[in-house]
Design a protein around this motif. Structure first.
Motif: not given
Lengths: 365, 380
Positions: A77, A128-129, A131-132, A134-135, B103, B105, B169, B172-173, B176, B316, B320, B368
């Motif tokens: 994403a 960085i895989e 969910m992160y 997208a950020i 996450t 959004f 994912v 997340q969508m 969004m 965000f 992170v 990371p």
């Protein structure tokens, strides 16, 4: 002439072999676009707004195709799409306004840019895989937008950039005015669809699909995550930046506000609602999200200007569509279409059988 | 005195570097070699931070001479409302990540919804920030935050609860999609900002109501007199109280235990008798509340759908940077980011946002798991 040869040369069979060719649908879509333009040139009353909307929609289809390789095939994403499209637009604007390069040169430069950018983001996606990602891509899009706003000598800041000269090809013989650019976009869309189809149906596409389902399992089967993730990002970035170049050569002005998160989200909506793994799905999704809105609803003559005064309703509708598709109908419009076609075929064959029974009796074989 | 503080900071950072260098050699020659890389990264990061601060200080000194430190302090003080906003927004994002593993959004849009409601209430009651009407304004603001709370619960109980089995994912969508829905819905419900329909959130106190920070002078840190708006002071106190309340709730109540249990494994938690539905709904509600408060204390501002987008991106990035797996990490990161953005203005002008994002991006690339995160091993 033998019977087989005769059957082979049968005009009907020849037609069928053309119609059944995988590229035929793509050709139809591009031809339909060109036909609409031809109607306008021939004097049929097609609103200019509709034509412009179709042009924009075709550009967004190109972006969406790149995005589908990333999302539908790679399972990655990204929210940086709008930033990349904008970058393409600004590259065209800068190189033609400031340096006066030819269009071919600019396309070459933009593709080199896209490959570099795609490689960088691909590398980031290796670290960085999930969910992160997208950020992080959102942050990158934000950086790109800051560049549009603050690098005045490159982008003319928030005042926006206007391309003042039209491109000429072949030593001044062909001037790329808006109508010609429309046709060029239609042809390019056809080519891009073919390329995308080939990527999707090739071992690359299957490797990406395997990666999407489980990156660890794909790796265990000998698929290089490094290679294919980089490739997915490069392809999608090249598509996006190329679409940006087309955008600015079609609509000769660009502002930093055009390339914000909301455009990324709308492209995402188009890809998801249409069906993230199907070319026709993306075409349908983009026409639903962008084309319908730009061509029909934003026209003051339609629906008494209701949607012009309340543009929020269409936005809300898009959001509801995304959630409905993800929660209840994975596969989107293309699945709906396929189901409908299967239903119609079933009904037709049933009726056909009944007709035969009625006409010839039940025991005929 | 001021010089001394700066020197002290640099000296401690240098000590930190020396400690890490020592550790590297120690580990390399005597112990586990695998940890060398992490230490080396720490050294590089610490050196970079020192370098940045020295450059910023030098630039400030070139521009402002003896008042450089006062100027830097002023920049920090100006960022306090931003810190409060960002800390609340980031905590809300992390709270939802913990309970729903996504996450969110739509966080900024939930927050903006609350702000819209507050602005509409203020418009309806006609309250302004003139003295004597502060209570009305505060009541309106709390009403807005409460509406954001209810919206959070509504979103969870209608949508998020039924998308548990979707991929990360996919979830997340969905958030969004919520962003797009709320972007469209808010202008329909509350109207767009215009002279006939003013949607503004006033300050709690007028801008000229300043509190002088005399302790800086009496302690001899700087000679110049600095002051802070009463609005910023109250906002800071409010944010601190709210966050302290939230963290004590998480630490000491049954709900907090439930959140932590749900965060570690939702299915097992529900088998052990934790009402995960209620806990997730409450978390969404509280996240909405925090976001609503954050949007409201971003005042003075005129309300539009894009009100909280920049805060959301910052939040965000902070989450992170500090790692989603802990509550404290993102909070510390969100306290660090606005001052950095404020200080970098002296160095890079309008590019401060881009530069901060680029720095954090580079850092996250090297590490990371973030500042305070633990590395999680993946299973096939």
């Amino acid at each position: 002439m033998t019977y087989e040869k005769q059957m082979k040369n049968n005009i009907n069979n020849k037609m069928m072999s053309i119609v059944k060719h995988p590229y035929f649908g793509f050709f139809l879509i591009a031809a339909l676009m060109l036909f609409v333009q031809l109607l306008r040139i021939a004097g049929v009353d097609v609103p200019i707004q509709t034509l412009r909307a179709f042009g924009k929609t075709m550009i967004y289809i190109i972006v969406g195709l790149g995005f589908s390789i990333l999302l539908g095939y790679g399972g990655l994403a990204s929210l940086g799409t709008a930033g990349f499209v904008g970058l393409g637009a600004y590259i065209l604007g800068y190189f033609t306004n400031q340096l006066g390069l030819s269009i071919f040169m600019i396309i070459l430069i933009s593709i080199v840019f896209a490959i570099i950018l795609g490689t960088i983001i691909g590398f980031i996606s290796l670290r960085i895989e999930g969910m992160y990602l997208a950020i992080i891509t959102l942050a990158i899009a934000q950086i790109i937008n800051e560049v549009f706003k603050n690098w005045i000598s490159f982008s003319n800041g928030v005042d926006g950039m206007i391309v003042n000269n039209r491109f000429v090809l072949f030593n001044q013989y062909v001037v790329l005015d808006q109508n010609l650019v429309f046709s060029v976009i239609a042809v390019i869309l056809f080519l891009v669809m073919i390329v995308t189809y080939n990527i999707m149906k090739s071992p690359t596409g299957r490797a990406l699909l395997a990666m999407r389902n489980s990156s660890s399992a794909a790796q265990a089967m000998g698929i290089s995550i490094f290679k294919f993730r980089l490739l997915a990002f490069i392809v999608s970035t090249v598509y996006a930046i190329f679409a940006g170049v087309l955008y600015l050569s079609y609509i000769p002005s660009t502002f930093p506000g055009d390339w914000t998160l909301s455009l990324s989200l709308l492209i995402l909506a188009a890809v998801i609602v249409g069906g993230s793994r199907s070319i026709y799905g993306i075409v349908m999704g983009t026409f639903l999200i962008f084309g319908l809105d730009l061509a029909l609803l934003q026209n003051r003559d339609n629906f008494g200007g209701f949607f012009v005064e309340n543009p929020e309703i269409t936005i809300m509708f898009n959001g509801i569509l995304i959630i409905l598709v993800i929660m209840f109908y994975r596969g989107g419009l293309i699945r709906l279409m396929n189901t409908l076609i299967a239903k119609v075929k079933g009904i037709y064959s049933k009726l056909n059988k009944k007709w035969r029974e009625y006409r010839y009796g039940t025991d005929i074989k | 005195m001021g010089e001394f503080i700066l020197d002290f900071g640099i000296a401690s950072a240098v000590l930190f570097v020396a400690y890490n260098v020592f550790k590297v050699f120690f580990l390399k020659y005597f112990k586990n070699k695998g940890k060398v890389k992490g230490r080396a990264i720490n050294i590089v990061v610490a050196l970079l931070i020192i370098y940045t601060f020295v450059i910023i200080y030098q630039t400030a000194k070139d521009n402002y001479g003896d008042r450089a430190l006062a100027y830097m302090l002023l920049q920090l003080i100006n960022q306090i409302p931003n810190i409060a906003t960002l800390a609340l927004a980031t905590t809300a994002i992390v709270l939802i990540y913990k309970t729903s593993t996504t996450t969110n959004f739509a966080q900024s849009m939930m927050a903006t919804f609350g702000a819209y409601f507050a602005a509409k209430t203020i418009q309806y009651t006609g309250a302004r920030y003139e003295w004597g009407q502060t209570t009305t304004v505060v009541v309106a603001l709390l009403a807005g935050a409460l509406v954001a709370f209810l919206l959070g619960i509504f979103i969870d109980s209608v949508i998020i609860r039924y998308s548990k089995d979707k991929s990360p994912v996919g979830k997340q969508m969905i958030t969004m999609g919520l962003v797009i829905i709320l972007t469209g819905l808010m202008p329909i419900l509350f109207g767009t900002n215009s002279p006939t329909n003013p949607l503004n959130i006033p300050r709690l106190f007028p801008a000229n109501d300043q509190i002088p920070l005399t302790f800086l002078n009496t302690w001899g840190i700087i000679e110049m007199e600095l002051s802070m708006t009463r609005h910023a002071v109250y906002i800071m106190l409010f944010a601190i109280i709210l966050l302290a309340l939230l963290f004590s709730l998480l630490r000491f109540t049954k709900w907090g235990l439930g959140v932590r249990a749900t965060a570690s494994n939702e299915r097992v938690a529900s088998m052990m008798g934790v009402n995960t539905k209620l806990i997730t709904a409450l978390s969404w509600g509280i996240a909405g509340f925090l976001g609503g408060v954050a949007a409201i204390i971003k005042a003075p501002s005129s309300i539009g759908p894009a009100l909280m987008v920049s805060t959301q991106v910052n939040g965000f990035v902070a989450a992170v940077l500090g790692s989603f797996t802990s509550f404290a990490g993102p909070l510390i990161a969100s306290i660090l980011i606005p001052p950095l953005q404020g200080l970098l203005v002296t160095l890079v002008g309008a590019w401060n946002f881009a530069v901060v994002y680029a720095i954090i991006l580079a850092f996250v690339l090297i590490k990371p798991e973030g500042l305070f995160g633990k590395k999680v091993d993946k299973k096939v």
